[in-house]
Design a protein around this motif. Structure first.
Motif, PDB file in Angstrom:
ATOM      1  N   GLU A   1      -9.144   2.188  17.091  1.00  0.00           N
ATOM      2  CA  GLU A   1     -10.530   1.963  16.678  1.00  0.00           C
ATOM      3  C   GLU A   1     -10.669   1.044  15.476  1.00  0.00           C
ATOM      4  O   GLU A   1     -11.670   0.358  15.349  1.00  0.00           O
ATOM      5  N   CYS A   2      -9.682   1.020  14.571  1.00  0.00           N
ATOM      6  CA  CYS A   2      -9.935   0.327  13.303  1.00  0.00           C
ATOM      7  C   CYS A   2      -9.442  -1.110  13.295  1.00  0.00           C
ATOM      8  O   CYS A   2      -9.945  -1.928  12.540  1.00  0.00           O
TER       9      CYS A   2
ATOM     10  N   TYR B   1       0.859  -1.181   0.000  1.00  0.00           N
ATOM     11  CA  TYR B   1       0.000   0.000   0.000  1.00  0.00           C
ATOM     12  C   TYR B   1       0.898   1.235   0.000  1.00  0.00           C
ATOM     13  O   TYR B   1       2.127   1.121   0.094  1.00  0.00           O
TER      14      TYR B   1
ATOM     15  N   TYR C   1      -6.840  -4.008   3.079  1.00  0.00           N
ATOM     16  CA  TYR C   1      -6.098  -3.210   4.062  1.00  0.00           C
ATOM     17  C   TYR C   1      -6.389  -3.664   5.491  1.00  0.00           C
ATOM     18  O   TYR C   1      -5.508  -3.697   6.336  1.00  0.00           O
TER      19      TYR C   1
ATOM     20  N   VAL D   1      -4.740   4.975  14.365  1.00  0.00           N
ATOM     21  CA  VAL D   1      -3.804   5.258  15.455  1.00  0.00           C
ATOM     22  C   VAL D   1      -4.496   5.662  16.750  1.00  0.00           C
ATOM     23  O   VAL D   1      -3.896   6.309  17.602  1.00  0.00           O
ATOM     24  N   ILE D   2      -5.758   5.324  16.912  1.00  0.00           N
ATOM     25  CA  ILE D   2      -6.374   5.511  18.227  1.00  0.00           C
ATOM     26  C   ILE D   2      -7.122   4.243  18.653  1.00  0.00           C
ATOM     27  O   ILE D   2      -8.056   4.301  19.442  1.00  0.00           O
TER      28      ILE D   2
ATOM     29  N   GLY E   1      -4.364   2.531  10.402  1.00  0.00           N
ATOM     30  CA  GLY E   1      -5.629   3.070   9.897  1.00  0.00           C
ATOM     31  C   GLY E   1      -6.154   4.255  10.670  1.00  0.00           C
ATOM     32  O   GLY E   1      -6.800   5.129  10.108  1.00  0.00           O
TER      33      GLY E   1
ATOM     34  N   HIS F   1      -0.868  -2.793   9.424  1.00  0.00           N
ATOM     35  CA  HIS F   1      -1.299  -1.555   8.762  1.00  0.00           C
ATOM     36  C   HIS F   1      -1.741  -0.483   9.756  1.00  0.00           C
ATOM     37  O   HIS F   1      -2.141  -0.798  10.878  1.00  0.00           O
TER      38      HIS F   1
ATOM     39  N   ILE G   1     -10.147   2.374   5.083  1.00  0.00           N
ATOM     40  CA  ILE G   1      -9.293   2.171   6.252  1.00  0.00           C
ATOM     41  C   ILE G   1      -7.876   2.688   5.949  1.00  0.00           C
ATOM     42  O   ILE G   1      -7.151   3.092   6.833  1.00  0.00           O
TER      43      ILE G   1
END
Lengths: 758, 250, 157
Positions: free
Chosen positions: C45-46, A29, C102, C42-43, C40, C38, A189
């Protein structure tokens, strides 16, 4: 009419061609692109929604250890750029017009140093009066976002087809209401990013996670003032697009000028907060007045729609989106007399733009609710109203859209059955209700110049395997797999024997990219034509080897043989090798192109905008908790008409993913602004649907065939989120008798409406 | 994020000494899930970060029928959720902790960090208050024990004094029969923070009587408004008119 | 003040210097070159940066690298062995449990953690275990199907 055709690769549940790279973490990516000596860039953004820049002092930042370049507008041509209107700059020239606008940027050895350097850039601001609401912005005396745009209006549309006054006079009932749609962020994302390199010869090489490479190149070239050939864009793996990565933002441009100034490659990746503030351009928010006239039997006699759309501070794709919201839905039902008025208005907020649906979700949120209101007033089942008015193959909309295939009625039948609509309607339980909406979308849209086409090249290797060279990049949706299937079907080989290149503006032919649900239909046709071309070259060779007429040959499963005599064959590999070795090593390369049979709409926006139209129907059964206002979706049903389904497992993913975004738009997502500043630009406060938020979904594809499509296919990608919000709202009305007219439909709004209703 | 020095004391005494020495510029880190976010957002910019993660025994959980449950502040939410004694004797706590965020946050975040952050949106506080939990805090100078209810002052404000470290939470063994419930209202997404969370405990006489005679414990934790412009709790009538259904009696 | 951090990553010892403020996610990507983890949000959550730390599922953006000093990390790169995909990875390819890919490493590792403890999860258990991973492409249906298929594969092996 649907036409059955038998295919050996098309329509098979093949595996996606890029699956392995993705499950192992090998996919590269944009953040994974690492070049020798690469620096990291960060952008200084405007803290004000509207402010004049009196002075910028970058000297302290320049002297910080580890900083390699600091840029401001002085390092640019100060030349505005944009997709339809050139009105935004790479870095603020004179003033900033929204919170988050790019003002200056730094390239440094690491991100922490770059961030420290940003804090050392001293900007003297003079805050100016700002305007945040589109309706306010249109009023006389409102602050002007751009001095030359009177009343802040960017686009005005005022179109009447037929005789609207007479049509309303002939209507038995008239429904009139106002609906407010909401902004929505793409929330891929992976955020937007780029890695730029500048060679002293003057050539920029930019790695981007863009979904529209050649359009990006065109715009970047214009903003930098260089010919397109001096820019090479290479697509990295793309972690989701949804319209957000179509190069309407400044990320790549900032990386490019930093790289030029620093003499080193520079990577600029948006943080999640930056993505919300000034990255992807969110869905255009609109206030929509709808007036519909119905005959007693349910026929829609007249439609008048008036839209005020928020452009934000600069124009990205909103000028085209406003037109879609104003007119596209008139291809869904059989209309004769329509009037549409729309204003696209500048405000001091983030520029709005392209997002899956491209104006359709906003328009359908309003119009499909107005139709539902009409159905209830007339006492007709909403399913019947839709059936009475549904478009059919051969329909020409009042704006000139020509429908070559349409299975909307079949989709209604499928929905009725899958939802068990009649039974559920008959046994209605308290606080539960059914909702329905129909949708239409394009398969490509002619609006970037008079072209809505694609091209592809196919090269046959000496082992007989094919490589497609295409600039239509994969962004996650799986289109590369569909393109490989189409090539394999046409060539008569297995899908495993077809590969596809990465998109690269230096190596692949001109392509417009991923937008307007166009790729399966448009690039599919180009790939099919390229495959047909290269197949003829193979057949020519095979005809010599088989001592047969080339016209009598067919290919299947990697073999070429005379029709009806399958025992006598040559393999594609043998034919390829023989041809390469016998014709002075001339390459076996075939090109193909396709341009949709559509026209660039004229000044009155009349003209068939797309080569094919896709249709769909969605229905929900919801339950509303009267104590909390919480809406629970008990069951959801979708029927889609996308012509032949090329890549079934991928198409299913498109429906399910689009639906999830539709649910997010309907029930969950909402960005709050405070004086133009987003209050919740992160995933803990701007929620997107999680795995536990999505209701059970049943869906199916109509038996359909698009005569102009590759093997009968047309578009699908956007269809699935267009009507969802209206479906949910219609179901809530059916359940508890309140109608929510602003998005998102939060428990608070439902509860308030229930309390007011008493 | 600011640059900071990072210390890993091996005992609570050492940690207290670090805190005292660096007074205003130090922050404690346990799991770090909340602190990191605040530091990334530059809401907190400590120059010294003192980790409690390497203090032996700081994450232990023990149970004794007389003394009750003792949870050291460094215990992770997931440890509490999975502890057999919690599951057997404190079903309300089990029910609460298994609903905190998702497993991988529970694998990281500690109970001490949670309580000291004083975030009204999180779940454990209300349930622990309802169970009459008391906490022990210590500094270089003094040690004190107080009911958890007294510890919470306001949104993100606790009675944690400079130099103090929360070291233990004690929950007495509740008398049986015990009625209990923990529910939270998630306005948007299942992964969201609760708008309102209610923990309720019913003991002895209150059980079997009408709902309005129930002694519902309420704490500052049950009121929360996420966004400035979104309606707050008063717009949700069930909060003020009815207690949650008591479905669990053990 | 830089510190030397020693980790065991995917069963191999790894040592590098880092400032205490460096997050584990960036340490894995930039120091160890393991870009399958990865970034996405940085807190926390993802879920795109999910890894296993001492066998427990964590979000590597909610942890300073120094906090992981001396501990064991499993990243997506550690799942496939000798060029062969892990059965969970195979299932994600076969059942189309991905689109843009991702979020996939995080999804696969969350599935790994779930299936290690529970070889026969219900749909609800799957959705709970993977609820902390956001995906904007798939609507999750095919991801859930992939986890179910992976469970079957693992039951058989």
């Amino acid at each position: 009419m649907a036409k059955a055709e038998k295919f050996s690769v098309v329509g098979q549940r093949v595996q996606r061609v890029d699956g392995f790279d993705k499950v192992t973490g090998e996919s590269k990516y944009i953040a994974d692109i690492i070049l020798p000596g690469m620096l990291l860039g960060k952008i200084l953004r405007s803290p004000y929604p509207h402010a004049r820049i009196l002075r910028i002092d970058t000297s302290k930042a320049e002297h910080l250890r580890g900083v390699r370049a600091v840029v401001t507008a002085e390092d640019t041509l100060k030349r505005p750029w944009g997709a339809f209107f050139a009105d935004q700059y790479i870095l603020s020239v004179g003033k900033a017009r929204y919170v988050g606008e790019e003002v200056a940027a730094v390239a440094a050895v690491d991100l922490d140093v770059a961030e420290e350097a940003l804090a050392l850039i001293d900007v003297e601001w003079e805050p100016l009066p700002a305007v945040f609401d589109a309706e306010e912005a249109m009023k006389a005396g409102a602050p002007l976002v751009h001095d030359d745009k009177k009343r802040n209006i960017a686009v005005t549309l005022d179109i009447e087809r037929g005789n609207i006054q007479r049509a309303f006079a002939e209507s038995d009932i008239i429904v009139e209401d106002t609906f407010q749609s909401a902004p929505q962020w793409h929330c891929s994302i992976e955020t937007i990013g780029s890695v730029a390199e500048y060679a002293s010869s003057g050539k920029y090489t930019i790695y981007m996670n863009s979904q529209t490479l050649f359009n990006a190149r065109y715009r970047i070239a214009a903003a930098l003032g260089v010919p397109e050939t001096d820019i090479r864009i290479i697509q990295s793996a793309v972690g989701g697009g949804f319209g957000g990565k179509s190069c309407d933002d400044n990320n790549a441009l900032v990386a490019a000028i930093l790289a030029r100034k620093a003499g080193k490659p520079v990577k600029v990746i948006n943080s999640r907060e930056e993505e919300f503030l000034a990255g992807c351009r969110p869905r255009v928010f609109m206030k929509i007045d709808v007036k519909l006239g119905f005959k007693k039997d349910g026929r829609i006699r007249a439609k008048h729609i008036r839209i005020i759309a928020d452009n934000g501070a600069y124009s990205a794709k909103a000028p085209a989106i406003t037109g879609v919201a104003a007119m596209r839905h008139d291809t869904c039902y059989k209309y004769s007399d329509v009037k549409t008025q729309a204003y696209l208005v500048y405000t001091n907020k983030i520029p709005t733009g392209a997002f899956r649906g491209f104006g359709n979700p906003s328009a359908e949120w309003a119009v499909e609710q107005a139709i539902d209101i009409g159905a209830h007033e007339l006492g007709i089942d909403p399913m019947e109203i839709a059936r009475i008015n549904a478009a059919e193959s051969g329909y020409v909309s009042p704006h000139g859209n020509r429908v070559t295939s349409c299975e909307l009625k079949q989709c209604l039948d499928m929905t009725e059955k899958m939802m068990d609509w009649k039974k559920k309607r008959a046994d209605k339980k308290p606080n539960t209700g059914l909702g329905l909406a129909c949708t239409v979308h394009v398969s490509g849209k002619r609006h970037f110049g008079d072209y809505d086409g694609s091209s592809a090249t196919i090269k046959i290797n000496e082992d007989g395997k094919a490589l497609i060279l295409s600039g239509e990049g994969e962004i996650g949706q799986g289109v590369h797999t569909a393109m490989c299937q189409i090539a394999a079907e046409e060539l008569g080989v297995r899908v495993e024997d077809v590969e596809i290149s990465k998109a690269d503006t230096d190596l692949t032919t001109f392509c417009l990219g991923a937008f307007a649900s166009r790729l399966t239909y448009i690039s599919g046709n180009a790939v099919k034509n390229a495959a047909s071309n290269v197949k003829q070259q193979l057949f020519q060779q095979a005809s010599e080897m088989l001592e047969a007429n080339a016209d009598d040959l067919i290919s299947h499963g990697g073999r070429i043989f005379v029709k009806g005599a399958e025992g006598k064959f040559v393999t594609v590999a043998d034919a390829a090798r023989a041809r390469l070795f016998r014709h002075n090593g001339a390459p076996i390369v075939g090109s193909g192109s396709f341009d949709a049979d559509s026209v660039l709409p004229d000044k009155t926006r009349f003209g068939n905008e797309s080569g094919a139209y896709n249709y769909g129907v969605q229905a929900a059964q919801v339950e509303v908790d009267r104590e909390t206002g919480q809406v629970k979706v008990l069951q959801y049903v979708i029927a889609s008409d996308c012509g032949t389904v090329i890549y079934p497992i991928g198409a299913e993913g498109q429906v399910e993913g689009g639906f999830a975004q539709g649910i997010g738009y309907a029930l969950i997502e909402g960005l709050q602004f405070d004086e133009g500043r987003p209050v919740n630009p992160n995933f803990s406060d701007y929620r997107i649907p999680s795995m536990r938020d999505l209701p059970p979904l049943t869906h199916a594809f109509a038996d359909s065939y698009e005569p102009t499509g590759p093997f009968g296919a047309k578009g699908l990608g956007e269809l699935n989120m267009d009507p969802t919000a209206a479906v949910i709202s219609n179901a809530i009305f059916d359940a508890v008798g309140v109608r929510i007219k602003t998005l998102p439909i939060t428990p608070e709004k439902v509860l308030k409406a229930l309390t007011e209703k008493g | 994020m600011v640059k900071f020095d990072y210390f890993e004391p091996k005992s609570v005494e050492q940690a207290c000494a670090f805190l005292e020495r660096h007074a205003d510029e130090a922050k404690l880190i346990a799991g770090g899930t909340a602190l990191l976010i605040w530091m990334r957002m530059m809401l907190l910019n400590p120059h010294v970060v003192v980790s409690l993660a390497r203090i032996p025994g700081f994450d232990s959980i023990s149970f004794d029928p007389k003394d009750g449950l003792r949870i050291k502040a460094g215990a992770r939410h997931r440890d509490i959720e999975l502890d057999p004694a919690v599951r057997e004797h404190y079903p309300l706590l089990y029910e609460t902790f298994r609903k905190v965020a998702q497993p991988r946050i529970r694998n990281m975040g500690t109970i001490g960090g949670n309580l000291c952050q004083g975030d009204p949106l999180t779940d454990p506080g209300a349930s622990l208050i309802a169970m009459d939990a008391e906490i022990t805090l210590t500094s270089s100078k003094a040690k004190r024990t107080l009911p958890l209810e007294k510890f919470f002052v306001d949104y993100y404000q606790t009675d944690l004094r400079p130099g103090e470290i929360l070291i233990e939470i004690r929950v007495p063994l509740p008398a049986r029969p015990l009625g209990w419930a923990h529910i939270k209202f998630l306005p948007r997404s299942q992964e969201d923070f609760a708008t309102v969370g209610v923990a309720l405990v019913l003991r002895g006489n209150a059980l079997g009587k009408r709902r309005r005679s129930c002694a519902a414990k309420r704490s500052p934790m049950i009121e929360s408004g996420r966004w400035r412009r979104w309606p707050r709790m008063k717009s949700i009538p069930w909060m003020t008119t009815a207690a949650p259904p008591i479905t669990n009696v053990t | 003040m830089k510190r030397t951090i020693n980790l065991t990553i995917n069963e191999e010892a790894f040592e590098a210097e880092a400032e205490p403020r460096l997050l584990l996610s960036y340490f894995l990507r930039e120091r160890a070159g393991l870009t399958g983890t990865h970034i996405g949000c940085v807190i926390g959550e993802c879920g795109a940066c999910t890894v296993l730390l001492d066998g427990r599922l964590v979000k590597s953006c909610l942890l300073f690298a120094v906090q992981a000093d001396g501990r064991k990390v499993l990243t997506i790169e550690g799942l496939a062995k000798n060029g062969a995909l892990h059965p969970i990875q195979e299932a994600f390819v076969q059942q189309y449990g991905l689109q843009c890919g991702y979020c996939t490493p995080g999804m696969v590792l969350a599935s790994y953690s779930l299936l290690r403890d529970n070889l026969n999860p219900t749909e609800e258990e799957i959705r709970k275990a993977l609820g902390g991973n956001l995906c904007m492409c798939t609507g999750y249906v095919q991801i859930v199907e992939s986890v179910k298929a992976a469970a079957k594969k693992l039951q058989q092996s």
